[in-house]
Scaffold this motif. Structure first.
Motif, PDB file in Angstrom:
ATOM      1  N   GLY A  13      -4.551  31.408   5.247  1.00 18.22           N
ATOM      2  CA  GLY A  13      -3.913  32.382   5.939  1.00 18.22           C
ATOM      3  C   GLY A  13      -4.349  33.532   5.630  1.00 18.22           C
ATOM      4  O   GLY A  13      -5.225  33.793   5.011  1.00 18.22           O
ATOM      5  N   LYS A  36      -3.460  22.654   6.674  1.00 11.38           N
ATOM      6  CA  LYS A  36      -3.193  22.762   8.225  1.00 11.38           C
ATOM      7  C   LYS A  36      -3.569  24.136   8.850  1.00 11.38           C
ATOM      8  O   LYS A  36      -3.846  25.183   8.033  1.00 11.38           O
ATOM      9  N   LEU A  40      -1.287  32.372  11.087  1.00 10.37           N
ATOM     10  CA  LEU A  40      -1.884  33.517  11.864  1.00 10.37           C
ATOM     11  C   LEU A  40      -1.859  33.139  13.248  1.00 10.37           C
ATOM     12  O   LEU A  40      -1.464  34.101  14.071  1.00 10.37           O
ATOM     13  N   HIS A  42       0.586  31.956  14.811  1.00  8.87           N
ATOM     14  CA  HIS A  42       2.106  31.884  15.543  1.00  8.87           C
ATOM     15  C   HIS A  42       2.314  33.447  15.395  1.00  8.87           C
ATOM     16  O   HIS A  42       3.251  33.858  16.308  1.00  8.87           O
ATOM     17  N   LYS A 118       8.709  47.750  17.522  1.00 10.98           N
ATOM     18  CA  LYS A 118       8.410  47.476  16.239  1.00 10.98           C
ATOM     19  C   LYS A 118       7.516  48.440  15.336  1.00 10.98           C
ATOM     20  O   LYS A 118       6.489  48.806  15.887  1.00 10.98           O
ATOM     21  N   GLU A 285      -6.230  18.622   2.016  1.00 11.69           N
ATOM     22  CA  GLU A 285      -5.407  19.248   1.085  1.00 11.69           C
ATOM     23  C   GLU A 285      -5.528  19.117  -0.436  1.00 11.69           C
ATOM     24  O   GLU A 285      -6.055  18.294  -0.932  1.00 11.69           O
ATOM     25  N   GLY A 406       5.345  41.049   6.470  1.00 11.40           N
ATOM     26  CA  GLY A 406       4.596  39.872   6.136  1.00 11.40           C
ATOM     27  C   GLY A 406       3.180  39.988   5.831  1.00 11.40           C
ATOM     28  O   GLY A 406       2.678  39.715   5.000  1.00 11.40           O
TER      29      GLY A 406
END
Ligand SMILES: Cc1cc2nc3c(=O)[nH]c(=O)nc-3n(C[C@H](O)[C@H](O)[C@H](O)COP(=O)(O)OP(=O)(O)OC[C@H]3O[C@@H](n4cnc5c(N)ncnc54)[C@H](O)[C@@H]3O)c2cc1C
Length: 426
Positions: A13, A36, A40, A42, A118, A285, A406
């Motif tokens: 990420g 997975k 980013l 979303h 925002k 993984e 974030g």
């Protein structure tokens, strides 16, 4: 025989990519392993540094004015204000002309798809003409078959926030889209390649068809906001073409998920990894590790059932938070599933949540406790492993959704964790 690198970053990420790029600056052989999709895809593509204080004060005009006051243990407190600034400069260099906002410390106010405003530190250039602080009348355009963005409702909400301009919203047919379930990427593709579309009385190219449909609804506004579907591969070309045809500025209103601005940012970052010579291994993984004398010796990657060792001198853990499964929970405990690093949390699970659904939930802050070098610490403050650092939303001590911090935390801590790892490789 283990596959060997200098620095191994686990998680692809924003935090992991930043850490890998930052470590590569030290001329190290860096590998990034990711399983997975990251958040980013979303997220909105906005780089929020700090929109609200942990106590909920804001929106903040200048996040840097309050960074020094953050409580001990907050990721920004751990790395320090100078590092946050340096990390943003690093991001600016990577993002180059794709992002705006680097001319000032102040937050920009960006209208969102719900009609909120925002505070954010960096934003895609395609968002820039829509800033809510700029007093220019605005038309928001939504599409019949894209219910994620209700333009009249967003305009009404935006107007009610007291923005210094008039704003209207209309919902129109998007030329070439006939299916209710068309994905946002289909909208973008039609515009990217200016596909021929049926407009009821013959075929024409998509961009002029869209411009004609929209211009009939302009009532003197000098800018138009669309949902973020204005092209993917040729996003800049599409936006400029529409601006020329409509004679006004065109911008995207960030929304998601799924989020094309997030996907564009992901593409940009992975191109940067390739340019920096980072070895990228995706779709697998990291499931286990071996250590001795407080050092991680190697990690084990599951390659379709085969356990393959990957070895490095330094490791960065950037596996995400509760969303990315870098932090996990069972009925009685919250834990970090790979290295079983300590996660401070209330023993009684009923204390993980606030009684008020919209309150400040303690679980949102659960994550790893780290020292100033971003090395995860045990409950007694001792370091878990000398050669492990952590970055991004696997860290505790902050609530990214409430603070709007974030991406900023991922960039700042990824930058520092990667730099320290790169520095100490012998
Ligand atoms: C819906 C949504 C909207 C958001 N909107 C915004 C916004 O508008 N602005 C903003 O600033 N921030 C936003 N955020 C927050 C921001 O996206 C995150 O805080 C930040 O990007 C987290 O990045 P990360 O790299 O720490 O983790 P992630 O993005 O979660 O990435 C972690 C990666 O690690 C991988 N991984 C996990 N375990 C392993 C393993 N064992 N082996 C290999 N790989 C592993 C995962 O598959 C994943 O790819 C949003 C987040 C969400 C969920």
């Amino acid at each position: 025989m283990a596959i060997t690198d200098d620095v191994l970053v686990i998680g692809g990420g924003l935090a992991g990519v930043t850490a890998a790029l930052s470590a590569a600056e030290y001329d190290r052989q860096v590998r990034l392993i990711s399983y997975k999709q990251s958040t980013l895809r979303h997220a909105s593509g906005l780089i929020d540094v700090l929109g609200y204080t942990p106590e909920g004060e804001g929106p903040l005009e200048d996040p840097f004015a309050v960074l020094e006051d953050l409580p001990e243990g907050h990721p920004y407190e751990r790395v320090g204000t100078d590092a946050v600034r340096e990390a943003l400069l690093f991001f600016d260099a990577v993002a180059d002309d794709a992002y705006a906002g680097n001319h000032t410390d102040a937050n920009a106010l960006v209208p969102t798809s719900s009609g909120a405003v925002k505070p954010t530190a960096r934003y895609p250039v395609g968002v820039a003409p829509g800033l809510a602080s700029v007093p220019r009348d605005t038309l928001l355009v939504g599409f019949e078959r894209l219910p994620e963005f209700n333009a009249p409702l967003a305009a009404a909400h935006l107007g009610a926030t007291g923005v210094p301009f008039d704003v209207r919203g209309v919902t129109l047919d998007f030329p070439g889209i006939r299916r209710d379930d068309a994905k946002v990427i289909r909208y973008a593709h039609i515009l990217d390649y200016d596909e021929r579309v049926d407009i009821g009385h013959g075929e024409t190219a998509a961009r002029p068809a869209l411009a004609t449909t929209v211009s009939a609804h302009l009532e003197g506004e000098s800018r138009i906001g669309f949902p973020p579907v204005l092209g993917d591969d040729n996003h800049d070309v599409v936006r400029r073409d529409l601006e020329e045809r409509l004679g006004v500025d065109v911008f995207e209103v960030p929304s998601g998920p799924p989020s094309l601005p997030g996907l564009r940012l992901e593409d940009l970052l992975y191109e940067a990894l390739e340019e920096a010579g980072v070895r990228v291994t995706t779709g697998v993984e990291v499931v286990d590790y071996e250590s001795s004398n407080g050092h991680i010796d190697h990690v084990i990657v599951d390659r379709t059932g085969q356990r393959v060792p990957y070895q490095a001198e330094e490791y960065v853990l950037a596996t995400g938070g509760l969303v990315g499964k870098g932090i996990d929970s069972e009925r009685e405990r919250v834990f970090e599933p790979l290295f079983d690093c300590y996660v401070e949390h209330a023993g009684d699970r009923y204390e993980w949540f606030d009684g008020d659904a919209f309150g400040h939930h303690p679980f949102a802050r659960y994550g790893l406790t780290v020292d100033a070098e971003l090395r995860p610490q045990k409950a007694n403050g001792a370091i878990e492993f000398e050669n492990l650092r952590a970055a991004g939303s696997v860290l505790g001590g902050y609530d990214f959704a409430a603070e709007k911090s974030g991406s900023g935390v991922s960039i700042a801590t990824g930058f520092v964790a990667g730099a320290r790892a790169g520095e100490v490789v012998k």
